[in-house]
Design an enzyme around this catalytic site. Structure first.
Site, PDB file in Angstrom:
ATOM      1  N   GLU A  32       0.826  -1.212   0.000  1.00  0.00           N
ATOM      2  CA  GLU A  32       0.000   0.000   0.000  1.00  0.00           C
ATOM      3  C   GLU A  32       0.858   1.259   0.000  1.00  0.00           C
ATOM      4  O   GLU A  32       0.522   2.240  -0.653  1.00  0.00           O
ATOM      5  CB  GLU A  32      -0.963   0.002   1.193  1.00  0.00           C
ATOM      6  CG  GLU A  32      -2.075  -1.043   1.098  1.00  0.00           C
ATOM      7  CD  GLU A  32      -3.010  -0.841  -0.097  1.00  0.00           C
ATOM      8  OE1 GLU A  32      -3.049   0.270  -0.669  1.00  0.00           O
ATOM      9  OE2 GLU A  32      -3.696  -1.798  -0.470  1.00  0.00           O
ATOM     10  N   TYR A 109      -6.214   6.198   4.999  1.00  0.00           N
ATOM     11  CA  TYR A 109      -6.322   5.278   3.868  1.00  0.00           C
ATOM     12  C   TYR A 109      -5.529   3.993   4.128  1.00  0.00           C
ATOM     13  O   TYR A 109      -6.053   2.877   4.016  1.00  0.00           O
ATOM     14  CB  TYR A 109      -5.853   5.926   2.544  1.00  0.00           C
ATOM     15  CG  TYR A 109      -5.685   4.850   1.502  1.00  0.00           C
ATOM     16  CD1 TYR A 109      -6.810   4.332   0.865  1.00  0.00           C
ATOM     17  CD2 TYR A 109      -4.441   4.254   1.246  1.00  0.00           C
ATOM     18  CE1 TYR A 109      -6.695   3.276  -0.026  1.00  0.00           C
ATOM     19  CE2 TYR A 109      -4.317   3.205   0.367  1.00  0.00           C
ATOM     20  CZ  TYR A 109      -5.446   2.728  -0.265  1.00  0.00           C
ATOM     21  OH  TYR A 109      -5.331   1.663  -1.117  1.00  0.00           O
ATOM     22  N   ASP A 127      -9.291   5.493  -1.622  1.00  0.00           N
ATOM     23  CA  ASP A 127      -8.248   6.184  -2.384  1.00  0.00           C
ATOM     24  C   ASP A 127      -8.926   6.948  -3.526  1.00  0.00           C
ATOM     25  O   ASP A 127     -10.160   7.003  -3.593  1.00  0.00           O
ATOM     26  CB  ASP A 127      -7.169   5.199  -2.884  1.00  0.00           C
ATOM     27  CG  ASP A 127      -7.704   4.213  -3.912  1.00  0.00           C
ATOM     28  OD1 ASP A 127      -8.917   4.254  -4.233  1.00  0.00           O
ATOM     29  OD2 ASP A 127      -6.914   3.395  -4.412  1.00  0.00           O
ATOM     30  N   CYS A 160     -14.098   2.156 -14.275  1.00  0.00           N
ATOM     31  CA  CYS A 160     -14.671   3.478 -13.984  1.00  0.00           C
ATOM     32  C   CYS A 160     -13.529   4.476 -13.805  1.00  0.00           C
ATOM     33  O   CYS A 160     -13.304   5.019 -12.739  1.00  0.00           O
ATOM     34  CB  CYS A 160     -15.524   3.365 -12.718  1.00  0.00           C
ATOM     35  SG  CYS A 160     -16.527   4.816 -12.393  1.00  0.00           S
ATOM     36  N   CYS A 167     -18.926   2.863 -19.160  1.00  0.00           N
ATOM     37  CA  CYS A 167     -20.192   2.366 -18.581  1.00  0.00           C
ATOM     38  C   CYS A 167     -20.702   1.131 -19.336  1.00  0.00           C
ATOM     39  O   CYS A 167     -21.369   0.278 -18.752  1.00  0.00           O
ATOM     40  CB  CYS A 167     -21.252   3.457 -18.599  1.00  0.00           C
ATOM     41  SG  CYS A 167     -20.742   4.954 -17.727  1.00  0.00           S
ATOM     42  N   CYS A 170     -19.475  -1.893 -17.601  1.00  0.00           N
ATOM     43  CA  CYS A 170     -19.452  -1.819 -16.133  1.00  0.00           C
ATOM     44  C   CYS A 170     -20.502  -2.761 -15.534  1.00  0.00           C
ATOM     45  O   CYS A 170     -21.667  -2.718 -15.912  1.00  0.00           O
ATOM     46  CB  CYS A 170     -19.730  -0.391 -15.671  1.00  0.00           C
ATOM     47  SG  CYS A 170     -19.801  -0.277 -13.880  1.00  0.00           S
ATOM     48  N   CYS A 176     -26.213   2.596 -11.172  1.00  0.00           N
ATOM     49  CA  CYS A 176     -25.296   3.719 -10.970  1.00  0.00           C
ATOM     50  C   CYS A 176     -25.984   5.042 -11.293  1.00  0.00           C
ATOM     51  O   CYS A 176     -26.601   5.193 -12.348  1.00  0.00           O
ATOM     52  CB  CYS A 176     -24.071   3.552 -11.866  1.00  0.00           C
ATOM     53  SG  CYS A 176     -22.951   4.972 -11.817  1.00  0.00           S
TER      54      CYS A 176
HETATM   55  N1  ADE Z   1      -3.891   0.466  -5.212  1.00  0.00           N
HETATM   56  C1  ADE Z   1      -3.838   0.668  -3.895  1.00  0.00           C
HETATM   57  N2  ADE Z   1      -4.087  -0.444  -3.220  1.00  0.00           N
HETATM   58  C2  ADE Z   1      -4.295  -1.398  -4.137  1.00  0.00           C
HETATM   59  C3  ADE Z   1      -4.583  -2.763  -4.076  1.00  0.00           C
HETATM   60  N3  ADE Z   1      -4.686  -3.358  -2.897  1.00  0.00           N
HETATM   61  N4  ADE Z   1      -4.744  -3.418  -5.217  1.00  0.00           N
HETATM   62  C4  ADE Z   1      -4.618  -2.783  -6.386  1.00  0.00           C
HETATM   63  N5  ADE Z   1      -4.347  -1.513  -6.528  1.00  0.00           N
HETATM   64  C5  ADE Z   1      -4.180  -0.811  -5.404  1.00  0.00           C
END
Ligand code: ADE
Length: 250
Positions: A32, A109, A127, A160, A167, A170, A176
């Site tokens: 992350e 986050y 995010d 998206c 769309c 999707c 949506c």
């Molecule tokens: N971007 C941030 N975290 C992610 C994840 N776990 N998988 C894919 N893209 C990401």
């Protein structure tokens, strides 16, 4: 939220990413933090190399700063690597805290991502991609299970998208709020986008890489750019002026 079609789609469409095959909180944390500025395709190999070199929080905490910064080159702000190492020192000493945000460098986050993907908590890591999906669909997430969080993330990353809502393919278009009427953000003209190799971040990376190797400063970079990069690194405490020379912190 149309959870069922989204989960069905995800079961089929999910990219096979190495951090999705683990629930080790340290591994999730590394991925992350790397993903905060760097695209998935570039992160995969770097993540795998990192995990081979430092497979546990304790191993990373014990590593010299110069090695950590050297391994981080090209992955974005070096400070992130140092905070990651500090967080791992806390974890190695005290274990994982209940409130992950108490760890150095871990914001809401990252705490939610580790909480969900490692500890199975029903939290949605929001995010940029996830925020966009929520805004367009009109969903308000409540107690989102980890798999659904991954699915929302994947939808934002691959369908998206900011500049192309797609769309037509999707899985949740029918539920949506913005189906078919997303305003697509125009792309900046190519000539106004800076090449990565011309950016301050790239020069900073080259300087740290050179110092981590114990070698001379990189050649072929405009002196003004080099000085700007070094001044920034010194101001951030990532590089230390030592007499006439430069070095990485201990
Ligand atoms: N971007 C941030 N975290 C992610 C994840 N776990 N998988 C894919 N893209 C990401």
């Amino acid at each position: 939220m149309l959870a069922e079609p989204l989960l069905d789609w995800y079961a089929d469409a999910a990219r096979d990413l190495p951090w999705r095959r683990t629930r080790d909180p340290y591994a999730i944390l590394v991925s992350e933090v790397m993903l905060q500025q760097t695209q998935v395709a570039r992160v995969v190999g770097r993540y795998e190399a990192w995990m081979r070199r430092w497979p546990t929080a304790g191993a990373l905490a014990a590593a010299p700063v110069a090695d950590v910064l050297g391994e981080w080159v090209g992955l974005g702000y070096n400070r992130r690597a140092l905070r990651l190492r500090e967080a791992c020192a806390v974890v190695a000493r005290d274990g994982w805290p209940e409130d992950l945000r108490t760890l150095p460098g871990i914001g809401p986050y990252t705490a939610a991502a580790v909480g969900a993907f490692a500890f199975g908590r029903h939290e949605l890591p929001v995010d940029t991609n996830v925020r966009r999906v929520l805004e367009r669909t009109g969903w308000t997430p409540a107690r989102t299970p980890p798999e659904l969080g991954q699915a929302v993330m994947e939808l934002g990353a691959t369908v998206c998208r900011a500049r192309d809502a797609a769309c037509g393919r999707c899985p949740v278009a029918s539920g949506c709020a913005s189906n078919g009427r997303v305003e697509v953000v125009p792309r900046a003209p190519a000539r106004t986008r800076e090449r990565f190799e011309d950016s301050n971040r790239w020069v900073r990376g080259r300087v740290v890489e050179a110092l981590a190797r114990g070698g001379p400063l990189p050649e072929g970079i405009d002196l003004g750019r080099l000085e700007t990069a070094i001044a920034g690194l010194v101001a951030d405490g990532l590089v230390i002026r030592d007499g006439q020379g430069l070095r990485l912190p201990d």
